[in-house]
Design an enzyme around this catalytic site. Structure first.
Site, PDB file in Angstrom:
ATOM      1  N   LYS A 145      34.935  28.516   7.307  1.00  0.00           N
ATOM      2  CA  LYS A 145      33.522  28.316   6.756  1.00  0.00           C
ATOM      3  C   LYS A 145      32.862  27.714   7.718  1.00  0.00           C
ATOM      4  O   LYS A 145      31.477  27.997   7.775  1.00  0.00           O
ATOM      5  CB  LYS A 145      33.873  27.147   5.783  1.00  0.00           C
ATOM      6  CG  LYS A 145      34.869  27.732   4.282  1.00  0.00           C
ATOM      7  CD  LYS A 145      34.835  26.809   3.573  1.00  0.00           C
ATOM      8  CE  LYS A 145      35.754  25.313   3.688  1.00  0.00           C
ATOM      9  NZ  LYS A 145      36.925  25.654   4.316  1.00  0.00           N
ATOM     10  N   ARG A 199      34.605  20.986  -4.326  1.00  0.00           N
ATOM     11  CA  ARG A 199      36.164  21.053  -3.863  1.00  0.00           C
ATOM     12  C   ARG A 199      36.782  20.867  -5.090  1.00  0.00           C
ATOM     13  O   ARG A 199      38.096  20.901  -5.273  1.00  0.00           O
ATOM     14  CB  ARG A 199      36.486  19.965  -3.034  1.00  0.00           C
ATOM     15  CG  ARG A 199      36.922  20.749  -1.737  1.00  0.00           C
ATOM     16  CD  ARG A 199      36.955  19.604  -0.664  1.00  0.00           C
ATOM     17  NE  ARG A 199      37.651  19.929   0.629  1.00  0.00           N
ATOM     18  CZ  ARG A 199      37.301  20.124   1.748  1.00  0.00           C
ATOM     19  NH1 ARG A 199      35.716  20.048   1.920  1.00  0.00           N
ATOM     20  NH2 ARG A 199      38.147  20.537   2.821  1.00  0.00           N
ATOM     21  N   ARG A 239      42.741  24.255  16.166  1.00  0.00           N
ATOM     22  CA  ARG A 239      41.543  24.103  16.261  1.00  0.00           C
ATOM     23  C   ARG A 239      40.965  23.025  17.248  1.00  0.00           C
ATOM     24  O   ARG A 239      41.832  21.821  17.315  1.00  0.00           O
ATOM     25  CB  ARG A 239      40.989  23.698  14.820  1.00  0.00           C
ATOM     26  CG  ARG A 239      39.542  23.286  14.935  1.00  0.00           C
ATOM     27  CD  ARG A 239      38.814  23.408  13.640  1.00  0.00           C
ATOM     28  NE  ARG A 239      39.624  22.566  12.285  1.00  0.00           N
ATOM     29  CZ  ARG A 239      39.137  22.589  11.359  1.00  0.00           C
ATOM     30  NH1 ARG A 239      38.427  23.519  10.511  1.00  0.00           N
ATOM     31  NH2 ARG A 239      39.932  21.696  10.359  1.00  0.00           N
ATOM     32  N   ARG A 287      40.838  17.434  15.750  1.00  0.00           N
ATOM     33  CA  ARG A 287      40.702  16.372  14.421  1.00  0.00           C
ATOM     34  C   ARG A 287      41.967  15.773  14.203  1.00  0.00           C
ATOM     35  O   ARG A 287      43.170  16.518  14.164  1.00  0.00           O
ATOM     36  CB  ARG A 287      40.191  17.363  13.491  1.00  0.00           C
ATOM     37  CG  ARG A 287      38.714  17.119  13.257  1.00  0.00           C
ATOM     38  CD  ARG A 287      38.290  18.259  12.422  1.00  0.00           C
ATOM     39  NE  ARG A 287      38.759  18.127  10.953  1.00  0.00           N
ATOM     40  CZ  ARG A 287      38.413  18.762   9.974  1.00  0.00           C
ATOM     41  NH1 ARG A 287      37.191  19.702  10.138  1.00  0.00           N
ATOM     42  NH2 ARG A 287      38.610  18.675   8.770  1.00  0.00           N
ATOM     43  N   ARG A 293      46.824  19.126   2.936  1.00  0.00           N
ATOM     44  CA  ARG A 293      45.524  19.704   2.602  1.00  0.00           C
ATOM     45  C   ARG A 293      45.417  20.941   2.099  1.00  0.00           C
ATOM     46  O   ARG A 293      44.701  21.429   1.162  1.00  0.00           O
ATOM     47  CB  ARG A 293      44.637  19.486   4.112  1.00  0.00           C
ATOM     48  CG  ARG A 293      44.077  18.320   4.457  1.00  0.00           C
ATOM     49  CD  ARG A 293      43.460  18.203   5.993  1.00  0.00           C
ATOM     50  NE  ARG A 293      42.577  19.245   6.226  1.00  0.00           N
ATOM     51  CZ  ARG A 293      42.361  19.608   7.285  1.00  0.00           C
ATOM     52  NH1 ARG A 293      43.002  19.629   8.411  1.00  0.00           N
ATOM     53  NH2 ARG A 293      41.432  20.343   7.645  1.00  0.00           N
TER      54      ARG A 293
HETATM   55  P1  ADP Z   1      36.786  25.674   7.984  1.00  0.00           P
HETATM   56  O1  ADP Z   1      35.531  25.225   8.167  1.00  0.00           O
HETATM   57  O2  ADP Z   1      37.036  26.691   6.940  1.00  0.00           O
HETATM   58  O3  ADP Z   1      37.982  24.430   7.946  1.00  0.00           O
HETATM   59  P2  ADP Z   1      36.623  26.652  10.711  1.00  0.00           P
HETATM   60  O4  ADP Z   1      35.366  27.356  10.953  1.00  0.00           O
HETATM   61  O5  ADP Z   1      36.909  25.296  11.587  1.00  0.00           O
HETATM   62  O6  ADP Z   1      37.190  26.619   9.344  1.00  0.00           O
HETATM   63  O7  ADP Z   1      37.908  27.494  11.504  1.00  0.00           O
HETATM   64  C1  ADP Z   1      39.150  27.038  11.651  1.00  0.00           C
HETATM   65  C2  ADP Z   1      39.754  27.654  13.050  1.00  0.00           C
HETATM   66  O8  ADP Z   1      39.790  29.103  13.130  1.00  0.00           O
HETATM   67  C3  ADP Z   1      38.916  27.228  14.241  1.00  0.00           C
HETATM   68  O9  ADP Z   1      39.533  26.837  15.293  1.00  0.00           O
HETATM   69  C4  ADP Z   1      38.111  28.439  14.511  1.00  0.00           C
HETATM   70  O10 ADP Z   1      37.709  28.570  15.802  1.00  0.00           O
HETATM   71  C5  ADP Z   1      39.089  29.559  13.994  1.00  0.00           C
HETATM   72  N1  ADP Z   1      38.511  30.505  13.412  1.00  0.00           N
HETATM   73  C6  ADP Z   1      37.214  30.697  12.535  1.00  0.00           C
HETATM   74  N2  ADP Z   1      37.299  31.933  12.139  1.00  0.00           N
HETATM   75  C7  ADP Z   1      38.039  32.672  12.902  1.00  0.00           C
HETATM   76  C8  ADP Z   1      38.461  34.189  12.962  1.00  0.00           C
HETATM   77  N3  ADP Z   1      37.779  35.019  12.017  1.00  0.00           N
HETATM   78  N4  ADP Z   1      39.474  34.570  13.400  1.00  0.00           N
HETATM   79  C9  ADP Z   1      39.981  33.958  14.104  1.00  0.00           C
HETATM   80  N5  ADP Z   1      39.851  32.451  14.101  1.00  0.00           N
HETATM   81  C10 ADP Z   1      39.037  31.851  13.559  1.00  0.00           C
HETATM   82  P1  AMP Z   2      36.636  19.434   5.866  1.00  0.00           P
HETATM   83  O1  AMP Z   2      35.660  19.127   7.021  1.00  0.00           O
HETATM   84  O2  AMP Z   2      35.622  20.348   5.059  1.00  0.00           O
HETATM   85  O3  AMP Z   2      37.754  20.054   6.284  1.00  0.00           O
HETATM   86  O4  AMP Z   2      36.764  18.177   5.262  1.00  0.00           O
HETATM   87  C1  AMP Z   2      37.751  17.125   5.742  1.00  0.00           C
HETATM   88  C2  AMP Z   2      38.082  16.107   4.689  1.00  0.00           C
HETATM   89  O5  AMP Z   2      36.872  15.519   4.246  1.00  0.00           O
HETATM   90  C3  AMP Z   2      38.729  16.662   3.471  1.00  0.00           C
HETATM   91  O6  AMP Z   2      40.241  16.632   3.629  1.00  0.00           O
HETATM   92  C4  AMP Z   2      38.530  15.544   2.605  1.00  0.00           C
HETATM   93  O7  AMP Z   2      39.278  14.390   2.594  1.00  0.00           O
HETATM   94  C5  AMP Z   2      37.289  15.358   2.852  1.00  0.00           C
HETATM   95  N1  AMP Z   2      36.159  16.225   1.974  1.00  0.00           N
HETATM   96  C6  AMP Z   2      35.437  16.978   2.500  1.00  0.00           C
HETATM   97  N2  AMP Z   2      34.337  17.472   1.410  1.00  0.00           N
HETATM   98  C7  AMP Z   2      34.827  17.107   0.259  1.00  0.00           C
HETATM   99  C8  AMP Z   2      34.611  17.053  -1.149  1.00  0.00           C
HETATM  100  N3  AMP Z   2      33.820  18.091  -1.644  1.00  0.00           N
HETATM  101  N4  AMP Z   2      35.354  16.359  -1.913  1.00  0.00           N
HETATM  102  C9  AMP Z   2      36.240  15.653  -1.707  1.00  0.00           C
HETATM  103  N5  AMP Z   2      36.593  15.520  -0.416  1.00  0.00           N
HETATM  104  C10 AMP Z   2      35.833  16.050   0.648  1.00  0.00           C
END
Ligand code: ADP
Ligand code: AMP
Length: 217
Positions: free
Chosen positions: A13, A88, A127, A160, A171
């Site tokens: 995302k 969420r 990541r 992270r 998660r």
């Molecule tokens: P989200 O925001 O949904 O938690 P991220 O955008 O942070 O996910 O992506 C999670 C991990 O996967 C990151 O390390 C990113 O670089 C990698 N990633 C994102 N899209 C792809 C893809 N299409 N193929 C492989 N790795 C990806």
């Molecule tokens: P993310 O960066 O989207 O992976 O979110 C990291 C963390 O932030 C999650 O594991 C939750 O603890 C908190 N968080 C993010 N968005 C929400 C939401 N819409 N509702 C509740 N907790 C959230």
């Protein structure tokens, strides 16, 4: 355009949000980023959110909904927005619908990025994020040009705290129990656009564009 990015943690995302928001000219609003910034700054919101982020649980709806409504009220959201990581829970989705309806508005589409669970685990534990600007990388799938350094700003790349194997499991469990029901919620409202997130990053971007009726190269 008023858009929501849906999908499990690690689906891509945040990665996709950067190019989508740039192409559409709408702000990218990530609740996870907002909480992490508040924690870093030591604000009251940060103190409230910290334990939930650390444990991989959700920050309570009462806190999160107010935060998002305040953000969406800012002038830069008048022409649209891209929500990432919100809603969420069903309660958050209902609150968003009600808030938009009270302004005579509604969502245009919900982009659901789906990736098999085994791949999510690899993506999350691999990541790396920039300590300075928050840009996202992956050791294998999306490496920076210089190891350990952000391409965009030269900042240090770190893991992270909630990307450890134990917290990632929690998660994904929280996602299945509390967030996955939103797929049906938005499908029933005719808003869902289902995207195969296991493709290469650029292909996912193109598929999202196509689902919105645009040709993105
Ligand atoms: P989200 O925001 O949904 O938690 P991220 O955008 O942070 O996910 O992506 C999670 C991990 O996967 C990151 O390390 C990113 O670089 C990698 N990633 C994102 N899209 C792809 C893809 N299409 N193929 C492989 N790795 C990806
Ligand atoms: P993310 O960066 O989207 O992976 O979110 C990291 C963390 O932030 C999650 O594991 C939750 O603890 C908190 N968080 C993010 N968005 C929400 C939401 N819409 N509702 C509740 N907790 C959230």
């Amino acid at each position: 355009m008023r858009l929501v990015l849906l999908g499990p943690p690690g689906a891509g995302k945040g990665t996709q949000a950067l190019s989508i928001s740039e192409r559409l000219g709408v702000p990218h609003i990530s609740t996870g980023d907002m909480f992490r910034q508040a924690i870093k700054a030591g604000t009251p919101l940060g103190r409230q959110a910290q334990e939930y982020l650390q444990g991989g649980g959700l920050v309570p709806d009462s806190v999160t909904i107010g935060l998002v409504e305040e953000r969406l009220s800012q002038p830069d959201c008048q022409g649209g927005f891209l929500l990432d990581g919100f809603p969420r829970t069903v309660a958050q989705a209902e609150a968003l619908d009600a808030w938009l309806a009270s302004r005579g508005e509604g969502l245009d589409a919900v982009i659901d990025i789906e990736v098999p669970e085994a791949e999510l685990l690899e993506r999350l534990t691999g990541r790396r994020v920039c300590r300075q600007c928050g840009a996202t990388y992956h050791g294998q799938y999306n490496p920076p040009a210089v190891a350990g350094k952000c391409d965009a700003c030269g900042g240090e790349l770190i893991q992270r705290e909630d990307d450890t194997a134990a917290t990632v499991g929690k998660r994904l469990e929280v996602y299945r129990a509390q967030t996955a029901p939103l797929v049906d919620y938005y499908r029933q409202r005719g808003l869902l656009r289902e995207i195969d997130g296991s493709q290469a990053i650029e292909r996912v971007t193109r598929a999202i564009g196509a689902s919105l009726g645009r040709e993105w190269r």
